[in-house]
Design a protein around this motif. Structure first.
Motif, mmCIF file in Angstrom:
data_model
loop_
_atom_site.group_PDB
_atom_site.id
_atom_site.type_symbol
_atom_site.label_atom_id
_atom_site.label_comp_id
_atom_site.label_asym_id
_atom_site.label_seq_id
_atom_site.Cartn_x
_atom_site.Cartn_y
_atom_site.Cartn_z
ATOM 1 N N LEU A 53 0.832 -1.211 0.000
ATOM 2 C CA LEU A 53 0.000 0.000 0.000
ATOM 3 C C LEU A 53 0.865 1.259 0.000
ATOM 4 C CD1 LEU A 53 -2.843 -0.625 2.633
ATOM 5 C CD2 LEU A 53 -2.925 -0.957 0.166
ATOM 6 N N HIS A 95 -9.437 1.089 5.976
ATOM 7 C CA HIS A 95 -8.567 2.185 6.395
ATOM 8 C C HIS A 95 -9.261 3.505 6.614
ATOM 9 C CE1 HIS A 95 -4.720 0.373 6.577
ATOM 10 N NE2 HIS A 95 -4.931 -0.264 5.445
ATOM 11 N N ARG A 111 -6.584 4.812 1.742
ATOM 12 C CA ARG A 111 -5.268 4.302 2.118
ATOM 13 C C ARG A 111 -4.416 5.358 2.812
ATOM 14 N NH1 ARG A 111 -3.734 0.078 -2.748
ATOM 15 N NH2 ARG A 111 -5.789 -0.867 -2.784
ATOM 16 N N HIS A 122 -8.520 -4.044 1.464
ATOM 17 C CA HIS A 122 -8.000 -2.999 2.351
ATOM 18 C C HIS A 122 -9.070 -1.987 2.700
ATOM 19 C CE1 HIS A 122 -4.070 -4.551 1.362
ATOM 20 N NE2 HIS A 122 -4.338 -4.388 0.087
#
Ligand code: SF4
Length: 239
Positions: free
Chosen positions: A142, A237, A150, A234
């Motif tokens: 990332l 976040h 992110r 992901h």
């Protein structure tokens, strides 16, 4: 299972700054239960090169969705041969894929966001979760400037999305250019789609080259309008 508190993780983030320092800590602390999740994009191959210089036995796994580009398989084998490593390839559950395409067709992802997320869930998220259940921590490529969700990630963090294991993002502060520079300077094999206008590479039917001036991830699920598109690996976040 690790026993790090949020405070200890914070201290580590203050102490460890370079990607190599972060990786060395992760690989020393969990030599057999820490692994890189690699899609073999530029960020991942840069990390693989660093990892192999720190510990040639470090673990790397990948999610083969069954819909990847040939160029992605090519770079997997180039990396495998250059570093003399085995890559742990995770496949989706065959029954889940069979059921999904029987009901929704082969190219269901173009029909609706719900169908696209169903496909990403079965081909990516479920195999990832299965692998992460066996690990104390995972390493990712990332970078904070890839998407807004992110941008809050830390170098080392506890991952609430995956049973509180450790998540290590060694190049979270790198730019795209820093990533390319590392690859060039260290002669790291890379996905040749990067030379054809693909900064971010996912599955073949869901990724296109970007035009000059477009955001780096604009080519992913290009038919969807949400600028913060993610596949679910992901997703937490931003919270
Ligand atoms: S990126 Fe596309 S083909 Fe790949 S898993 Fe997601 S929806 Fe399916």
């Amino acid at each position: 299972m690790h026993s790090f508190t949020a405070e200890q993780i914070q201290q580590l983030n203050e102490k460890l700054s370079t990607p190599q320092e972060v990786l060395k800590w992760a690989l020393d602390r969990f030599p057999s239960t820490m692994a890189l999740a690699s899609s073999f994009g530029a960020e991942d191959v840069a990390i693989i090169d660093m990892m192999m210089k720190i510990n040639p036995k470090a673990r790397i796994f990948t999610l083969d969705t069954g819909r990847l580009n040939q160029e992605t398989y090519d770079v997997m084998d180039e990396i495998r041969n250059k570093y003399n490593i085995n890559i742990e390839v995770m496949f989706p559950d065959a029954n889940e894929v069979e059921q999904m395409v029987r009901v929704n067709g082969m190219n269901l992802f173009y029909q609706s966001i719900g169908n696209r997320k169903l496909c990403c869930g079965i081909r990516k998220v479920h195999p990832l979760k299965k692998m992460l259940l066996t690990l104390d921590g995972w390493i990712t490529g990332l970078r904070a400037d890839q998407t807004e969700v992110r941008s809050n990630a830390q170098r080392i963090e506890i991952d609430p999305q995956h049973n509180g294991i450790i998540k290590v993002n060694p190049i979270i502060e790198w730019t795209w250019q820093q990533t390319l520079d590392y690859i060039k300077q260290n002669n790291v094999p890379y996905n040749k789609l990067h030379d054809k206008g693909y900064p971010s590479i996912g599955c073949e039917p869901c990724t296109r080259a970007i035009k000059s001036g477009e955001p780096l991830r604009a080519g992913r699920w290009w038919w969807e309008m949400d600028p913060q598109k993610e596949c679910g690996l992901h997703a937490e976040h931003g919270k």
